[in-house]
Design an enzyme around this catalytic site. Sequence first.
Site, PDB file in Angstrom:
ATOM      1  N   HIS A  73       0.841  -1.207   0.000  1.00 38.68           N
ATOM      2  CA  HIS A  73       0.000   0.000   0.000  1.00 38.68           C
ATOM      3  C   HIS A  73       0.873   1.253   0.000  1.00 38.68           C
ATOM      4  O   HIS A  73       0.700   2.152  -0.840  1.00 38.68           O
ATOM      5  CB  HIS A  73      -0.910  -0.009   1.230  1.00 38.68           C
ATOM      6  CG  HIS A  73      -1.772   1.200   1.373  1.00 38.68           C
ATOM      7  ND1 HIS A  73      -3.125   1.189   1.101  1.00 38.68           N
ATOM      8  CD2 HIS A  73      -1.487   2.480   1.751  1.00 38.68           C
ATOM      9  CE1 HIS A  73      -3.624   2.390   1.308  1.00 38.68           C
ATOM     10  NE2 HIS A  73      -2.649   3.194   1.713  1.00 38.68           N
ATOM     11  N   GLU A  74       1.815   1.309   0.945  1.00 36.75           N
ATOM     12  CA  GLU A  74       2.666   2.490   1.046  1.00 36.75           C
ATOM     13  C   GLU A  74       3.639   2.591  -0.129  1.00 36.75           C
ATOM     14  O   GLU A  74       3.896   3.685  -0.648  1.00 36.75           O
ATOM     15  CB  GLU A  74       3.436   2.487   2.367  1.00 36.75           C
ATOM     16  CG  GLU A  74       2.559   2.630   3.602  1.00 36.75           C
ATOM     17  CD  GLU A  74       1.730   3.905   3.601  1.00 36.75           C
ATOM     18  OE1 GLU A  74       2.175   4.907   3.014  1.00 36.75           O
ATOM     19  OE2 GLU A  74       0.632   3.886   4.171  1.00 36.75           O
TER      20      GLU A  74
ATOM     21  N   HIS B  17       2.013   4.176  -3.130  1.00 34.81           N
ATOM     22  CA  HIS B  17       1.997   5.645  -3.063  1.00 34.81           C
ATOM     23  C   HIS B  17       3.341   6.208  -3.522  1.00 34.81           C
ATOM     24  O   HIS B  17       3.404   7.139  -4.338  1.00 34.81           O
ATOM     25  CB  HIS B  17       1.742   6.112  -1.623  1.00 34.81           C
ATOM     26  CG  HIS B  17       0.340   5.929  -1.155  1.00 34.81           C
ATOM     27  ND1 HIS B  17      -0.759   6.273  -1.900  1.00 34.81           N
ATOM     28  CD2 HIS B  17      -0.140   5.456   0.034  1.00 34.81           C
ATOM     29  CE1 HIS B  17      -1.859   6.017  -1.207  1.00 34.81           C
ATOM     30  NE2 HIS B  17      -1.513   5.514  -0.041  1.00 34.81           N
TER      31      HIS B  17
END
Length: 232
Positions: A27-28, A31
């Site tokens: 997820h990170e 980004h």
Amino acid sequence: MIDISLEELLYQTSVWVLPALFAITLHEAAHGYTAYYFGDDTAQKQGRLSLNPLRHIHPIGTVLLPAILILLKAPFLFGFAKPVPVAVARLRHPRRHMVWVAAAGPGANVIIALFSALLLNVAWFLPEMAGEWWKDNCWNSVRLNLLLALFNMLPLPPLDGGRVAIGLLPREPALLLARLERYGFLILIGAIILLPMVSRQMGLDINLFQWLIGTPYNWILPFFREIAVLAR
């Protein structure tokens, strides 16, 4: 007193740790890599453009909160990582590209959930005990990633959905929504934790988490069951 044996605790930990690490790390990282693609190298310079889980671990959100949920035998695991830094001004088209950067995290969680549903079928080729452990890992990954995607897409900054909404709304509503960012987590705590507690004392059942996340989660989950079945 928490009634859980050491054997059960170790097993529950073993079937939640990998799904949680993959969910928060990718997820990170999504980004960071998306921001880098659109011109912002902030995450790279701070060593956060990485698939190494240790770069993204948050002591409370990644360790303490999931551990408490395991001990309490919660039906699902939840947590969060250290946010990847993004300098919006460095993006080539800040407002438009920030939408993609924000959506990349929940998008990664949906993709992980899809792959996890497909990987459930590997269990058929494993010995019985290993197969059960594999199925628990994969199914926990499906559930956790769907919850993370739905939660993060709530249209309230600093959640990803809030940043997507800011990028898509006309200027004035976007500015009003952006001003809520400093209060975003307080609003979430009040709406998701305090409001249900207060409402129960008044004889009411106001559960925004169930309405906003639980309902779409329960609607979407059967589709992932079907994906697993179709892949056999």
